[in-house]
Design a protein around this motif. Structure first.
Motif, short mmCIF file in Angstrom:
data_model
loop_
_atom_site.label_atom_id
_atom_site.label_comp_id
_atom_site.label_asym_id
_atom_site.label_seq_id
_atom_site.Cartn_x
_atom_site.Cartn_y
_atom_site.Cartn_z
N LEU A 147 5.90 2.71 -11.97
CA LEU A 147 4.62 2.44 -12.65
C LEU A 147 3.45 2.47 -11.68
CD1 LEU A 147 3.19 1.77 -15.26
CD2 LEU A 147 3.89 -0.63 -14.98
N TRP A 148 3.59 1.87 -10.48
CA TRP A 148 2.47 1.88 -9.54
C TRP A 148 2.16 3.29 -9.05
CZ3 TRP A 148 -1.75 -0.33 -8.09
CH2 TRP A 148 -2.37 0.06 -6.91
N TYR A 151 0.17 5.15 -11.57
CA TYR A 151 -1.24 4.74 -11.57
C TYR A 151 -1.97 5.29 -10.35
CZ TYR A 151 -5.31 1.63 -11.42
OH TYR A 151 -6.59 1.13 -11.37
N ARG A 157 -5.66 3.33 -15.73
CA ARG A 157 -5.59 1.86 -15.70
C ARG A 157 -5.09 1.28 -17.02
NH1 ARG A 157 -8.54 -2.73 -16.73
NH2 ARG A 157 -8.51 -4.35 -15.10
N THR A 159 -2.75 2.22 -18.95
CA THR A 159 -1.28 2.15 -19.03
C THR A 159 -0.75 0.93 -18.30
OG1 THR A 159 -0.89 4.50 -19.41
CG2 THR A 159 0.85 3.29 -18.27
N ILE A 160 -1.24 0.64 -17.10
CA ILE A 160 -0.73 -0.54 -16.42
C ILE A 160 -1.18 -1.82 -17.13
CG2 ILE A 160 -0.50 0.61 -14.19
CD1 ILE A 160 -2.93 -1.03 -13.24
N TYR A 164 2.01 -4.04 -18.14
CA TYR A 164 2.22 -5.11 -17.16
C TYR A 164 2.83 -6.38 -17.76
CZ TYR A 164 1.17 -8.60 -13.57
OH TYR A 164 1.27 -9.62 -12.66
N ASN A 215 4.11 -4.60 -8.53
CA ASN A 215 3.46 -5.51 -9.47
C ASN A 215 2.37 -6.34 -8.82
OD1 ASN A 215 4.76 -5.80 -12.45
ND2 ASN A 215 6.20 -4.89 -11.01
N MET A 218 -0.53 -3.95 -8.88
CA MET A 218 -1.06 -3.82 -10.23
C MET A 218 -1.82 -5.07 -10.66
SD MET A 218 1.84 -1.69 -12.36
CE MET A 218 3.30 -2.49 -11.70
#
Length: 461
Positions: A147-148, A151, A157, A159-160, A164, A215, A218
């Motif tokens: 995920l990171w 991004y 942004r 999507t995260i 999250y 995370n 994020m």
């Protein structure tokens, strides 16, 4: 009269057989290649034929595993194994145009969208007859490399922000010791990787650390600074406990593990940042002797060796492990295992994009193109040529095309690059003693920070 027929269903294979009735004259036979709506926008070339072949086969394999989802292969289950998708999406950022980003977004939304009521995640999804969690693949997907990284390359942004909270529900399921290490999570399939000599407790702890790392980053982007601090505190505790319990002076090993030293674990410790540079010489010795990783995990070994500033050793190992695959003149794709059929893993398909992680490393480490801030507002150009004479790469970033080429001669190192409008490149020349450095013909001292335009940087030895 003259008739024609086209079959609308897509097939895969290596031959087409036509059975023609007697008395029929065949005017023409053709096939139509179909695939995902993306272009081969990235590129890589070098003075090394093996590296060129590896990159091209990796891109070809990637493309044929893209349909309505990322899939492991076109000739078996055609399923979206989420660990495979981690590697495939990153390859796409370097090899394809920005239209490919939509498939990565879809993968991540589907993974989270199928979250169970208890917070657990599983793949492949969408699912029909499958509901098994592969904990290590899920951690890879929701963390730094999944995920990171999505991004970082896209700047998406939303999507995260959307995904999250659900990711935190999953992370909360992992049980920890009082030292901050995570315990083995059985899930539905205690997998780790194909092959043998898997130091599973260490593999899980490293993937969990990388999940925390992604995370934390994020959370900062979302303005959740207290949560970012909590994640980093957990990272610090885990790293300290990991080094204290598992480093034996020569390698990382679980004291209760009886197999041969796991090269995967050493690589994950390096790419995560858990292993300090003082441990690199010992880890390099391990990576030059132990070869247990599948082609899936070999990407992280390749990358780790570049992080440890050992580009020549990295290429030497990759040639040894992938040489048979790349030199095979019959197949234009990379295999699931180190061989075909009985020599492979899990059935041994001949086209698995999880084997193409070297594409990412050649573009991001050998040529050194890596985003520093989400959406390539700021990016790094830090080539590591080793003994290689020259190489070039292009990346179709969301800010425009980035191009890099270098010539590595005894008297000077010449780097040419294109920086898109509205972006900033931080340039790091290979570690060497330079008597002087010029930028577009002018003497330069200090940090190399270049904005939009075409630049020629020369370091004179």
């Amino acid at each position: 009269g003259v008739q024609e027929y086209e079959n609308p269903g897509w097939l895969n294979g290596h031959w087409v057989y036509y059975l023609i009735p007697e008395g029929v004259e065949v005017l023409d036979v053709k096939y139509r290649e179909t695939g995902y709506a993306t272009d081969f926008a990235g590129s890589f070339r070098s003075s090394d034929a093996f590296l060129n072949g590896l990159w091209e086969k990796a891109r070809r394999t990637l493309y044929i595993t893209m349909r309505d989802t990322y899939m492991d292969c076109p000739d078996r289950e055609r399923a979206q194994w989420t660990g495979d998708a981690v590697l495939e999406a990153e390859e796409a950022f370097y090899a394809l145009d920005t239209a490919s980003h939509a498939l990565a977004s879809k993968w991540l939304h589907e993974l989270i969208g199928w979250q169970r009521e208890d917070g657990s995640l599983f793949a492949p999804v969408p699912a029909g007859n499958w509901d098994k969690e592969l904990p290590d693949q899920v951690l890879a997907s929701i963390g730094y490399y999944g995920l990171w990284t999505y991004y970082l390359h896209t700047g998406d942004r939303q999507t995260i922000a959307d995904l999250y909270p659900a990711v935190q529900r999953y992370l909360a399921l992992w049980e920890k010791t009082d030292k901050g290490l995570v315990k083995i999570r059985q899930g539905g399939w205690l997998w780790g990787d194909w092959g043998e000599n898997k130091d599973m407790l260490l593999i899980f702890n490293m993937w969990y650390y990388l999940a925390l790392k992604g995370n934390a980053l994020m959370a900062d982007e979302l303005g959740l600074h207290d949560e970012a601090t909590k994640h980093r505190q957990a990272m610090n505790a885990l790293a300290a406990a990991f080094n204290d319990r598992f480093w034996n002076g020569a390698a990382y090993r679980d004291p209760d593990y009886t197999g041969e030293t796991d090269d995967r674990v050493q690589a994950l410790a390096v790419v995560s940042g858990v292993a300090e540079p003082a441990k690199y010489p010992a880890i390099m010795k391990v990576l030059q002797h132990e070869e247990h990783a599948s082609p899936y995990m070999e990407k992280y070994v390749f990358e780790a060796m570049y992080i440890m500033s050992e580009p020549d050793a990295a290429v030497e190992r990759h040639k040894k492990r992938f040489g048979k695959m790349v030199s095979n003149d019959y197949f234009t794709t990379l295999f699931e295992g180190w061989g075909i059929g009985s020599e492979g893993f899990g059935g041994g398909t001949v086209n698995h994009a999880w084997s193409g992680g070297g594409l990412t490393v050649l573009s991001s480490r050998l040529c050194g193109i890596r985003p520093l801030t989400p959406g390539y507002r700021d990016f790094l150009i830090a080539p590591q040529p080793g003994k290689l004479e020259h190489a070039s790469a292009t990346v179709a970033s969301v800010k425009g095309e980035i191009s890099v080429s270098f010539h590595n001669a005894s008297a000077q190192f010449t780097l040419e690059l294109t920086v898109p409008e509205g972006t900033t490149a931080t340039v790091q020349l290979p570690a060497a003693e330079y008597q002087r450095i010029t930028v577009n013909g002018r003497e330069h001292n200090g940090a190399l920070t270049l904005r939009s335009g075409r630049w020629t940087v020369i370091g004179f030895h």
